[in-house]
Design an enzyme around this catalytic site. Structure first.
Site, short mmCIF file in Angstrom:
data_model
loop_
_atom_site.label_atom_id
_atom_site.label_comp_id
_atom_site.label_asym_id
_atom_site.label_seq_id
_atom_site.Cartn_x
_atom_site.Cartn_y
_atom_site.Cartn_z
N ILE A 133 44.67 -14.06 12.23
CA ILE A 133 43.76 -13.11 11.56
C ILE A 133 44.58 -12.23 10.61
O ILE A 133 44.20 -11.99 9.46
CB ILE A 133 43.00 -12.23 12.58
CG1 ILE A 133 42.08 -13.10 13.43
CG2 ILE A 133 42.22 -11.14 11.88
CD1 ILE A 133 41.35 -12.38 14.52
N GLY A 165 40.79 -7.50 18.70
CA GLY A 165 41.38 -8.31 19.78
C GLY A 165 40.44 -8.38 20.97
O GLY A 165 39.85 -7.37 21.36
N ASP A 202 29.60 -11.26 14.47
CA ASP A 202 28.35 -11.78 15.04
C ASP A 202 27.18 -11.43 14.12
O ASP A 202 26.28 -12.25 13.88
CB ASP A 202 28.12 -11.17 16.43
CG ASP A 202 29.37 -11.30 17.30
OD1 ASP A 202 29.73 -12.42 17.65
OD2 ASP A 202 30.00 -10.26 17.59
N ALA A 250 51.35 -10.68 12.49
CA ALA A 250 51.87 -12.03 12.20
C ALA A 250 50.96 -13.13 12.72
O ALA A 250 51.27 -14.31 12.59
CB ALA A 250 53.26 -12.19 12.80
N HIS A 256 30.49 -8.38 22.57
CA HIS A 256 30.94 -9.50 21.73
C HIS A 256 31.30 -10.64 22.69
O HIS A 256 32.46 -10.89 23.00
CB HIS A 256 32.15 -9.09 20.88
CG HIS A 256 32.77 -10.25 20.14
ND1 HIS A 256 32.09 -10.98 19.19
CD2 HIS A 256 33.99 -10.83 20.23
CE1 HIS A 256 32.87 -11.95 18.72
NE2 HIS A 256 34.03 -11.88 19.34
P1 NAD Z 1 47.04 -15.01 17.15
O1 NAD Z 1 47.54 -15.48 18.46
O2 NAD Z 1 47.16 -15.90 15.96
O3 NAD Z 1 47.72 -13.63 16.78
C1 NAD Z 1 47.81 -12.59 17.69
C2 NAD Z 1 49.07 -11.83 17.33
O4 NAD Z 1 49.13 -10.67 18.15
C3 NAD Z 1 50.34 -12.63 17.59
O5 NAD Z 1 51.12 -12.68 16.40
C4 NAD Z 1 51.04 -11.85 18.69
O6 NAD Z 1 52.45 -11.87 18.58
C5 NAD Z 1 50.48 -10.45 18.45
N1 NAD Z 1 50.59 -9.57 19.61
C6 NAD Z 1 50.51 -9.89 20.91
N2 NAD Z 1 50.73 -8.80 21.66
C7 NAD Z 1 50.93 -7.78 20.81
C8 NAD Z 1 51.23 -6.41 20.99
N3 NAD Z 1 51.35 -5.86 22.21
N4 NAD Z 1 51.38 -5.64 19.90
C9 NAD Z 1 51.27 -6.17 18.66
N5 NAD Z 1 51.02 -7.48 18.43
C10 NAD Z 1 50.84 -8.26 19.49
O7 NAD Z 1 45.52 -14.57 17.39
P2 NAD Z 1 44.39 -14.33 16.29
O8 NAD Z 1 43.68 -15.60 16.06
O9 NAD Z 1 44.93 -13.55 15.15
O10 NAD Z 1 43.37 -13.42 17.15
C11 NAD Z 1 43.73 -12.13 17.59
C12 NAD Z 1 42.68 -11.60 18.54
O11 NAD Z 1 41.43 -11.42 17.87
C13 NAD Z 1 42.37 -12.53 19.72
O12 NAD Z 1 42.21 -11.77 20.90
C14 NAD Z 1 41.05 -13.17 19.32
O13 NAD Z 1 40.32 -13.64 20.42
C15 NAD Z 1 40.39 -11.98 18.66
N6 NAD Z 1 39.25 -12.28 17.78
C16 NAD Z 1 38.21 -11.41 17.81
C17 NAD Z 1 37.11 -11.61 17.01
C18 NAD Z 1 35.96 -10.65 17.03
O14 NAD Z 1 34.93 -10.93 16.36
N7 NAD Z 1 36.00 -9.52 17.73
C19 NAD Z 1 37.07 -12.72 16.15
C20 NAD Z 1 38.16 -13.60 16.14
C21 NAD Z 1 39.25 -13.36 16.97
C1 LMR Z 2 34.99 -15.28 17.68
O1 LMR Z 2 33.90 -14.81 17.94
O2 LMR Z 2 35.16 -16.20 16.85
C2 LMR Z 2 36.20 -14.72 18.39
O3 LMR Z 2 35.85 -13.72 19.27
C3 LMR Z 2 37.06 -15.76 18.99
C4 LMR Z 2 36.45 -16.31 20.26
O4 LMR Z 2 37.15 -16.37 21.27
O5 LMR Z 2 35.29 -16.69 20.23
#
Ligand code: NAD
Ligand code: LMR
Length: 329
Positions: free
Chosen positions: A17, A131, A160, A14, A188
């Site tokens: 992403i 995440g 990246d 939800a 990352h």
């Molecule tokens: P968001 O806050 O919009 O969504 C995260 C969702 O995870 C929420 O709906 C929350 O309820 C849910 N959640 C929390 N704990 C949970 C659990 N135990 N089980 C299941 N669901 C759970 O965040 P987002 O923008 O969608 O980002 C999600 C993650 O991805 C963040 O940690 C963000 O930093 C990371 N991210 C990583 C990259 C990458 O390149 N690796 C890029 C962008 C974002």
């Molecule tokens: C990104 O690279 O966009 C994500 O990992 C979100 C962040 O915290 O930078």
């Protein structure tokens, strides 16, 4: 179309992403138009109502490749029989934070999910962690899933990788399709090392094509490494559609294979290649085929690259030690 759907579990469904990712998976962007997918979506209890709305929308798209959708808050049920798990659910950082600051807030999520995957996922499970902090969260999940081979866990550095291709394409005025063999090494995080020394532009060496060490060191590397923060600053929220797109790219190439004349960046368990500490989940150049990956071997690492790779690996070792201290691995 084949008849047995591939079960794809997505956590944090939800979230922002999730809202981009689910529709891309459901319409066939991940596994192609001939493979039906069953979505198994995990959320925390308070977010399930919102997720119900997303499921209504998924159904309203009438995607031919979407075989069904299940939602819930119990990872033991949602990971049952999963062939692919995309672990997105975790808190994003906000302005002024580094991704590593999320370790204590998010790390614990990945212990329980690792155990649930261990006990309930299908034998062919592959796990992609988006995440943050993605590399160390993948290490936590893998360590808590001792029956799943460590090679089945990866963390997302494809965003990246894609950012690096895009920046280089803009600098040289060439289409992204002419850029091959890009590599992101390490974490990352802001210490990651986007490597132009082995990348190619239209078959020629990318570093030579740029011909500007200052741009490489002072503009390209920090722009790629700090792109996440720049997006947070501009949007007031972390990257979402591009992160979902990279999550699809990474999983698709892992399961279906990377292009014959190219490689991709994936954070995978280190076997000690290129002097990267064994056992940590660090980004490497890899080729993929049928759900397996292999680190590209034999690349020459110059002194500049050595320093950058070592710094990012040192950060990953610190993160590993911190989660050990927290009792998560
Ligand atoms: P968001 O806050 O919009 O969504 C995260 C969702 O995870 C929420 O709906 C929350 O309820 C849910 N959640 C929390 N704990 C949970 C659990 N135990 N089980 C299941 N669901 C759970 O965040 P987002 O923008 O969608 O980002 C999600 C993650 O991805 C963040 O940690 C963000 O930093 C990371 N991210 C990583 C990259 C990458 O390149 N690796 C890029 C962008 C974002
Ligand atoms: C990104 O690279 O966009 C994500 O990992 C979100 C962040 O915290 O930078």
């Amino acid at each position: 179309m084949s008849t047995t759907p591939v079960k794809v579990a997505v956590t944090g469904a939800a979230g922002q992403i999730g809202y981009s990712l689910l529709f891309r998976i459901a319409c066939g962007d991940l596994l192609g138009p001939d493979t039906p997918v069953q979505l198994q979506l995990l959320e925390i209890e308070p977010a399930l109502k919102a997720l119900e709305g997303t499921v209504m929308e998924l159904n309203d798209c009438a995607f031919p490749t979407l075989a069904g959708v299940e939602i819930g808050s119990d990872p033991n049920k949602i990971f049952d029989g999963a062939n692919l798990a995309l672990l997105v659910g975790a808190r994003p950082r906000t302005k002024g934070m580094e991704r590593g600051d999320l370790l204590s807030a998010n790390g614990a999520i990945f212990t329980g999910q690792g155990k649930a995957l261990n006990d309930h996922a299908a034998d062919d499970i592959r796990v992609g962690v988006t995440g943050n902090p993605a590399n160390t969260n993948a290490l936590i999940a893998s360590t808590n899933a001792p029956d799943i081979p460590k090679e089945r866990f990866s963390a997302l550095t494809r965003l990246d990788h894609n950012r690096a291709i895009s920046q280089l394409s803009e600098k040289l005025g060439v289409p992204v399709t002419e850029i091959k063999k890009m590599t992101i090494w390490g974490n990352h995080s802001a210490t990651q090392f986007p490597d132009l020394f082995h990348a190619e532009v239209d078959g020629k060496n990318a570093y030579d094509a740029v011909g500007d060490q200052d741009w490489y060191a002072d503009t390209f590397i920090p722009t790629v490494a700090k792109r996440g923060a720049a997006i947070i600053e501009a949007r007031g929220a972390s990257s979402a559609a591009s992160a979902a797109s990279a999550t699809i790219d990474a999983a698709r190439d892992w399961l279906l294979g990377s292009a014959a004349d190219d490689w991709v960046s994936m954070a995978v368990v280190s076997d000690g290649s290129y002097g990267v500490a064994e056992g940590i989940i660090s980004s490497f150049p890899v080729v993929t085929k049928n759900g397996d990956w292999e680190i590209v071997q034999g690349l020459e690492i110059n002194d500049f690259s050595r320093g950058k790779i070592d710094a990012s690996v040192a950060e990953l070792v610190e993160e590993r030690d911190a989660v050990k201290e927290l009792g998560l691995i």
